[in-house]
Design a protein around this motif. Structure first.
Motif, PDB file in Angstrom:
ATOM      1  N   MET A   1       0.827  -1.336   0.113  1.00 50.84           N
ATOM      2  CA  MET A   1      -0.010   0.106  -0.085  1.00 50.84           C
ATOM      3  C   MET A   1       0.865   1.186   0.030  1.00 50.84           C
ATOM      4  SD  MET A   1      -2.956  -1.358  -0.104  1.00 50.84           S
ATOM      5  CE  MET A   1      -4.060   0.302   0.396  1.00 50.84           C
ATOM      6  N   LEU A   2       0.318   2.302  -0.550  1.00 52.11           N
ATOM      7  CA  LEU A   2       1.246   3.561  -0.678  1.00 52.11           C
ATOM      8  C   LEU A   2       1.311   4.195   0.612  1.00 52.11           C
ATOM      9  CD1 LEU A   2      -0.693   5.339  -3.511  1.00 52.11           C
ATOM     10  CD2 LEU A   2       1.679   4.414  -3.741  1.00 52.11           C
ATOM     11  N   GLU A   3       0.420   3.742   1.557  1.00 54.03           N
ATOM     12  CA  GLU A   3       0.564   4.373   3.055  1.00 54.03           C
ATOM     13  C   GLU A   3       1.391   3.856   3.859  1.00 54.03           C
ATOM     14  OE1 GLU A   3      -4.174   3.822   2.025  1.00 54.03           O
ATOM     15  OE2 GLU A   3      -2.125   3.281   1.203  1.00 54.03           O
ATOM     16  N   ASP A   4       2.014   2.684   3.189  1.00 55.15           N
ATOM     17  CA  ASP A   4       3.166   1.906   4.022  1.00 55.15           C
ATOM     18  C   ASP A   4       4.407   2.450   3.580  1.00 55.15           C
ATOM     19  OD1 ASP A   4       4.995   0.136   4.887  1.00 55.15           O
ATOM     20  OD2 ASP A   4       3.884  -1.592   4.563  1.00 55.15           O
ATOM     21  N   GLN A   5       4.714   3.680   4.394  1.00 52.45           N
ATOM     22  CA  GLN A   5       6.062   4.479   3.887  1.00 52.45           C
ATOM     23  C   GLN A   5       7.354   3.361   3.805  1.00 52.45           C
ATOM     24  OE1 GLN A   5       6.696   8.136   6.060  1.00 52.45           O
ATOM     25  NE2 GLN A   5       8.371   8.644   4.618  1.00 52.45           N
ATOM     26  N   ALA A   6       7.366   2.622   4.917  1.00 52.43           N
ATOM     27  CA  ALA A   6       8.475   2.027   5.382  1.00 52.43           C
ATOM     28  C   ALA A   6       9.032   1.174   3.924  1.00 52.43           C
ATOM     29  CB  ALA A   6       8.561   1.095   6.455  1.00 52.43           C
ATOM     30  N   LEU A   7       7.843   0.327   3.508  1.00 54.76           N
ATOM     31  CA  LEU A   7       7.799  -1.048   2.323  1.00 54.76           C
ATOM     32  C   LEU A   7       8.234   0.140   1.248  1.00 54.76           C
ATOM     33  CD1 LEU A   7       7.743  -3.405   1.299  1.00 54.76           C
ATOM     34  CD2 LEU A   7       5.329  -3.067   1.138  1.00 54.76           C
ATOM     35  N   LEU A   8       7.323   1.340   1.048  1.00 57.81           N
ATOM     36  CA  LEU A   8       7.829   2.065  -0.382  1.00 57.81           C
ATOM     37  C   LEU A   8       9.006   2.484  -0.381  1.00 57.81           C
ATOM     38  CD1 LEU A   8       6.327   3.304  -2.840  1.00 57.81           C
ATOM     39  CD2 LEU A   8       5.898   5.136  -1.325  1.00 57.81           C
ATOM     40  N   ASP A   9       9.640   3.183   0.901  1.00 53.82           N
ATOM     41  CA  ASP A   9      10.891   3.560   0.769  1.00 53.82           C
ATOM     42  C   ASP A   9      11.845   2.351   0.367  1.00 53.82           C
ATOM     43  OD1 ASP A   9      10.261   5.978   1.217  1.00 53.82           O
ATOM     44  OD2 ASP A   9      10.608   6.167   3.465  1.00 53.82           O
ATOM     45  N   GLN A  10      11.979   1.140   1.049  1.00 51.41           N
ATOM     46  CA  GLN A  10      12.670   0.196   0.928  1.00 51.41           C
ATOM     47  C   GLN A  10      12.672  -0.170  -0.681  1.00 51.41           C
ATOM     48  OE1 GLN A  10      11.572  -3.430   3.141  1.00 51.41           O
ATOM     49  NE2 GLN A  10      12.760  -4.719   1.867  1.00 51.41           N
ATOM     50  N   VAL A  11      11.386  -0.303  -1.150  1.00 51.09           N
ATOM     51  CA  VAL A  11      11.379  -0.502  -2.726  1.00 51.09           C
ATOM     52  C   VAL A  11      12.118   0.299  -3.399  1.00 51.09           C
ATOM     53  CG1 VAL A  11       9.827  -0.745  -4.485  1.00 51.09           C
ATOM     54  CG2 VAL A  11       9.274  -1.919  -2.362  1.00 51.09           C
TER      55      VAL A  11
ATOM     56  N   GLU B   1     -19.204   7.551  -1.164  1.00 52.67           N
ATOM     57  CA  GLU B   1     -19.538   6.468  -0.131  1.00 52.67           C
ATOM     58  C   GLU B   1     -18.513   6.268   0.826  1.00 52.67           C
ATOM     59  OE1 GLU B   1     -20.349   2.862  -2.155  1.00 52.67           O
ATOM     60  OE2 GLU B   1     -21.259   3.846  -3.993  1.00 52.67           O
ATOM     61  N   ASN B   2     -17.225   6.509   0.469  1.00 53.75           N
ATOM     62  CA  ASN B   2     -15.978   6.180   1.418  1.00 53.75           C
ATOM     63  C   ASN B   2     -14.878   7.214   0.979  1.00 53.75           C
ATOM     64  OD1 ASN B   2     -14.130   5.112   2.999  1.00 53.75           O
ATOM     65  ND2 ASN B   2     -13.895   3.258   1.657  1.00 53.75           N
ATOM     66  N   PRO B   3     -14.925   8.511   1.392  1.00 58.58           N
ATOM     67  CA  PRO B   3     -14.207   9.448   1.334  1.00 58.58           C
ATOM     68  C   PRO B   3     -13.014   9.453   2.103  1.00 58.58           C
ATOM     69  CG  PRO B   3     -15.960  10.163   2.691  1.00 58.58           C
ATOM     70  CD  PRO B   3     -16.452   9.072   2.154  1.00 58.58           C
ATOM     71  N   ARG B   4     -13.091   8.723   3.287  1.00 59.47           N
ATOM     72  CA  ARG B   4     -11.740   8.519   3.727  1.00 59.47           C
ATOM     73  C   ARG B   4     -10.673   7.951   3.387  1.00 59.47           C
ATOM     74  NH1 ARG B   4     -10.535   9.634   9.050  1.00 59.47           N
ATOM     75  NH2 ARG B   4     -12.633   9.847   9.433  1.00 59.47           N
ATOM     76  N   SER B   5     -10.971   6.843   2.453  1.00 60.09           N
ATOM     77  CA  SER B   5      -9.873   6.244   1.668  1.00 60.09           C
ATOM     78  C   SER B   5      -9.241   6.917   0.726  1.00 60.09           C
ATOM     79  CB  SER B   5     -10.804   5.043   0.716  1.00 60.09           C
ATOM     80  OG  SER B   5     -11.668   5.483  -0.019  1.00 60.09           O
ATOM     81  N   TYR B   6      -9.934   8.188   0.205  1.00 61.18           N
ATOM     82  CA  TYR B   6      -9.288   9.028  -0.929  1.00 61.18           C
ATOM     83  C   TYR B   6      -8.169   9.907  -0.052  1.00 61.18           C
ATOM     84  CZ  TYR B   6     -12.874   7.649  -4.125  1.00 61.18           C
ATOM     85  OH  TYR B   6     -13.609   6.873  -5.108  1.00 61.18           O
ATOM     86  N   ILE B   7      -8.495  10.199   1.123  1.00 53.04           N
ATOM     87  CA  ILE B   7      -7.489  11.001   1.757  1.00 53.04           C
ATOM     88  C   ILE B   7      -6.279  10.075   2.174  1.00 53.04           C
ATOM     89  CG2 ILE B   7      -7.057  12.141   4.036  1.00 53.04           C
ATOM     90  CD1 ILE B   7      -8.981  13.542   2.194  1.00 53.04           C
ATOM     91  N   GLU B   8      -6.421   8.900   2.744  1.00 56.13           N
ATOM     92  CA  GLU B   8      -5.420   7.821   3.301  1.00 56.13           C
ATOM     93  C   GLU B   8      -4.642   7.774   1.641  1.00 56.13           C
ATOM     94  OE1 GLU B   8      -7.705   4.857   4.848  1.00 56.13           O
ATOM     95  OE2 GLU B   8      -7.956   5.795   6.585  1.00 56.13           O
ATOM     96  N   SER B   9      -5.158   7.331   0.938  1.00 59.09           N
ATOM     97  CA  SER B   9      -4.453   6.930  -0.471  1.00 59.09           C
ATOM     98  C   SER B   9      -3.840   8.081  -1.335  1.00 59.09           C
ATOM     99  CB  SER B   9      -5.445   5.776  -1.340  1.00 59.09           C
ATOM    100  OG  SER B   9      -4.779   5.504  -2.589  1.00 59.09           O
ATOM    101  N   ASN B  10      -4.817   8.824  -1.640  1.00 56.88           N
ATOM    102  CA  ASN B  10      -4.439   9.796  -2.666  1.00 56.88           C
ATOM    103  C   ASN B  10      -3.948  11.277  -2.036  1.00 56.88           C
ATOM    104  OD1 ASN B  10      -6.061   8.412  -4.363  1.00 56.88           O
ATOM    105  ND2 ASN B  10      -7.474   9.966  -4.823  1.00 56.88           N
ATOM    106  N   VAL B  11      -3.827  11.379  -0.789  1.00 55.59           N
ATOM    107  CA  VAL B  11      -2.995  12.690  -0.073  1.00 55.59           C
ATOM    108  C   VAL B  11      -1.730  11.796   0.705  1.00 55.59           C
ATOM    109  CG1 VAL B  11      -3.179  14.429   1.691  1.00 55.59           C
ATOM    110  CG2 VAL B  11      -5.089  13.926   0.135  1.00 55.59           C
ATOM    111  N   VAL B  12      -2.010  10.995   1.558  1.00 52.58           N
ATOM    112  CA  VAL B  12      -1.153  10.468   2.340  1.00 52.58           C
ATOM    113  C   VAL B  12      -0.130   9.599   1.502  1.00 52.58           C
ATOM    114  CG1 VAL B  12      -0.426   8.937   4.493  1.00 52.58           C
ATOM    115  CG2 VAL B  12      -2.437  10.561   4.520  1.00 52.58           C
ATOM    116  N   GLY B  13      -0.569   8.466   0.731  1.00 52.55           N
ATOM    117  CA  GLY B  13       0.179   7.963  -0.086  1.00 52.55           C
ATOM    118  C   GLY B  13       0.872   8.648  -1.245  1.00 52.55           C
TER     119      GLY B  13
END
Length: 337
Positions: free
Chosen positions: A62-72, A95-107
């Motif tokens: 997942m994009l939100e997993d910064q440690a894994l993304l950095d490792q890759v 329906e699910n606005p929170r998922s957009y914040i987590e993925s599109n902004v944090v990710g």
């Protein structure tokens, strides 16, 4: 040959871009969360095809997993990052606005941080024609003011553009944002209208046509879209010495190596004509269920893609009927219809 990290490589656009780059000899590492927003099997099949091609490797995460993304990123050491992953879908954002914040902004922030840290040659990131929101002057141009987003999906993409501009300015990170216009084609997303319409018509179900069909879209064939992205990889923006260096109509920032580019077919097509074209490709009439406009939707999109042409010499050109015929042929083969 350059090494390209592509987020969303098992997605509709990411798959086609990865395949194009691999065909040209690029080394590609994909990064995809394999979320269940739509059929995961379709994503796995796309990755399966890519894994058969020389030069491809991938990580599920997942994009939100910064440690894994950095490792890759640290292990692959890309020259270029193309960030396509994110939570898609205008309607699902109701329906699910929170998922957009987590993925599109944090990710997206995590992707930008990796790009900054590695000092890559070029960061390219997906935006959307939904950015233009309440704008009524068409065709939409990259230099138009666009502050009237109508959904949280569009708002997160606008936030990505602002975040990217700040990083380009602060860290001299060459960044290109591309705004997509209603992409369609083979190996597509089952939640998109053309896919749902085809499925419904072939299975004798009615199709929902919003705003009674009085809507217009700039339909862009996926292979045209990824060709545009491929060519933009080679056109990394540079910070201008002064505003006078920026050509008229260029969205290049006066204070950063940052540019926004529309990728569209530059043709406004009425929704009812689009339905007619699908019926023609399928060889069967649809049962049409006319409905009111959906909340957050816009009546029309239409791209001014002249900047893409000036930068790359390329114009998307697939005729809508040809593109839909290719999709329907793929659909029949994939689902055995």
């Amino acid at each position: 040959m350059k090494k390209v990290l592509i987020t969303g490589s098992a997605g509709f656009i990411g798959f086609h871009l990865s395949r194009l780059l691999l065909d040209e000899g690029f080394q590609v590492h994909g990064y995809d969360g394999m979320t269940e927003y739509y059929d995961v099997t379709l994503k796995q099949r796309r990755h399966g095809i890519l894994h058969q091609m020389p030069g491809f490797s991938a990580t599920e995460g997942m994009l939100e997993d910064q440690a894994l993304l950095d490792q890759v990123a640290d292990e692959f050491q890309p020259d270029v990052i193309v960030h396509l992953a994110g939570q898609a879908g205008v309607r699902y954002s109701l329906e699910n606005p929170r998922s957009y914040i987590e993925s599109n902004v944090v990710g997206t922030f995590n992707v930008m941080e990796a790009a900054r840290r590695l000092e890559i040659d070029h960061l390219l990131m997906a935006s959307t024609s939904s950015i233009y929101g309440a704008n009524e002057d068409m065709p939409f141009c990259e230099t138009d003011k666009a502050d009237g987003q109508l959904t949280i999906y569009a708002a997160t993409k606008k936030a990505n553009e602002s975040m990217a501009h700040s990083y380009a300015h602060l860290w001299n990170l060459p960044t290109t944002m591309f705004r997509f216009f209603t992409v369609y084609g083979t190996w597509g997303r089952p939640d998109l209208a053309y896919f749902k319409f085809t499925d419904a018509i072939l299975n004798d179900r009615p199709i929902d046509i919003y705003n009674h069909g009085d809507m217009f879209r700039d339909f862009t064939y996926v292979e045209d879209l990824v060709r545009g992205i491929r060519l933009l990889i080679d056109v990394a923006p540079e910070r201008p010495a002064s505003k006078d260096e920026i050509a008229e109509g260029d969205s290049l920032s006066p204070v950063a190596p940052y540019r926004v580019v529309n990728i569209g077919n530059s043709e406004k097509v009425r929704l009812l004509d689009f339905v007619d074209a699908i019926e023609e490709a399928v060889g069967k009439k649809a049962v049409r269920n006319y409905m009111e406009m959906q909340k957050g939707d816009v009546p029309a999109t239409w791209a001014d893609a002249s900047l893409l042409h000036r930068l790359t010499g390329y114009r998307p050109q697939t005729d809508l009927r040809d593109g839909l015929a290719k999709f329907v042929a793929w659909y029949r083969g994939y689902y055995g219809v």
